[in-house]
Design a protein around this motif. Structure first.
Motif: not given
Lengths: 238, 92
Positions: B59-61, B27-31, B21-25
């Protein structure tokens, strides 16, 4: 599998443990101070300087311009603090590529210490700039209702600064260790390349964010001063 | 042993959920950040250096939120305080 270099203990006298974090932190410090002392012993103002002095001049010039961009203030005041933060974090992140080197920034104690330095540097610069009363008045901008949020914001952003650096570096080393077990030879190299990039970017972000926080500590109180000077003319915000 | 097994199951499952779950948000934001960065680079090729610099910083943030999940998952898996506590209880 160690999650942090704190648990690798080389020697112990009673309650005082010499762990890997301490050893490698002092190693990086010795490296940096030794190199700086070695270069600055024979500085020259002429054009034909040696490569080492040229490297340091490029570094200091770049740091000054970056700090000016980040803070919008005269960068000379912030150079010792932010430059040291950047160089230390950068060096320990880069050296993590060397096998057997445990990056001190991959330990929560180191990053917390660095973040606490930033946490106390903000009021230090702010009070020196505006005086204690004006600085504290910045906490009740735009209204006294915001006081707990301002205080909480300062604490949480410091915490985030520490955990961000620790998590990034720790995850890099952990990923490397896990991949080394699963798929040796090739994949760890790719992850290490990514780790190099992440290490440089994180060092940059740490220094820039520290500069931004300090600049915000200086900025918010200048508006407070202006509002107190023309308090009669400005209608209070409800 | 029963409580030990429960702690182990809970820790592993929680670590998986936390990481997933922690990777979804992020990932979308960085995309989204990458998409906007690329389109602005296409519009203003001269500003590529500045755009790339700020895109990487942002992106790093954003990435650090995923890193928080990763740290939590690692703590659950490798440095679990409850696990150690129950191990001590079982050892006695």
């Amino acid at each position: 599998m160690e999650i942090t270099p704190d648990v690798i203990i080389y020697a112990q006298w009673g309650a005082f443990k010499v762990n890997a974090t301490l050893v490698f932190t002092w190693g990086v410090m010795l490296l940096l101070t030794g190199f700086a002392g070695f270069v600055t012993r024979n500085l020259t103002a002429s054009v034909d300087m040696n490569q080492r002095q040229n490297l340091l001049e490029i570094l200091v010039d770049g740091l000054l311009s970056q700090i000016r961009d980040a803070t919008g203030h005269d960068p000379e005041r912030f150079l010792p603090l932010l430059g040291t933060l950047f160089i230390f974090i950068f060096t320990s992140n880069i050296l993590s590529m060397i096998p057997g080197f445990q990056p001190p920034t991959g330990s929560l104690s180191t990053t917390t210490a660095l973040a606490l330095i930033v946490f106390f540097a903000v009021p230090w610069y702010g009070i020196r700039e505006h005086g204690l009363a004006n600085y504290l008045r910045g906490y009740i901008q735009p209204s006294p209702l915001m006081l707990p949020f301002n205080v909480m914001g300062e604490i949480t952003r410091t915490f985030a600064l520490a955990v961000r650096l620790f998590g990034n570096i720790m995850s890099g080393t952990m990923m490397g260790a896990i991949l080394l077990v699963l798929a040796p030879l090739f994949l760890p190299v790719v992850m290490q390349l990514l780790g190099l990039l992440i290490g440089v970017v994180q060092a940059y972000i740490f220094a820039v964010l520290a500069g931004v926080f300090i600049a915000a500590g200086l900025e918010s109180h200048t508006t407070a001063q202006q509002e107190t000077q023309n308090a009669g003319s400005v209608p209070a915000k409800e | 042993m029963d409580s030990l097994a429960l702690v182990a199951i809970g820790s592993v499952v929680a670590a998986g959920i936390c990481m997933g779950l922690g990777a979804i948000g992020p990932a979308i934001g960085e995309g989204m950040a990458l998409a906007r960065g690329l389109s602005s680079m296409a519009q203003q090729p001269d500003e590529t250096n500045t755009i790339v610099k700020f895109m990487f910083v942002g992106m790093a943030m954003v990435e650090s939120t995923a890193i928080y999940s990763f740290v939590l998952a690692m703590i659950l898996l490798f440095a679990n305080p409850f696990w150690n506590y129950f191990l001590e209880k079982a050892g006695q």
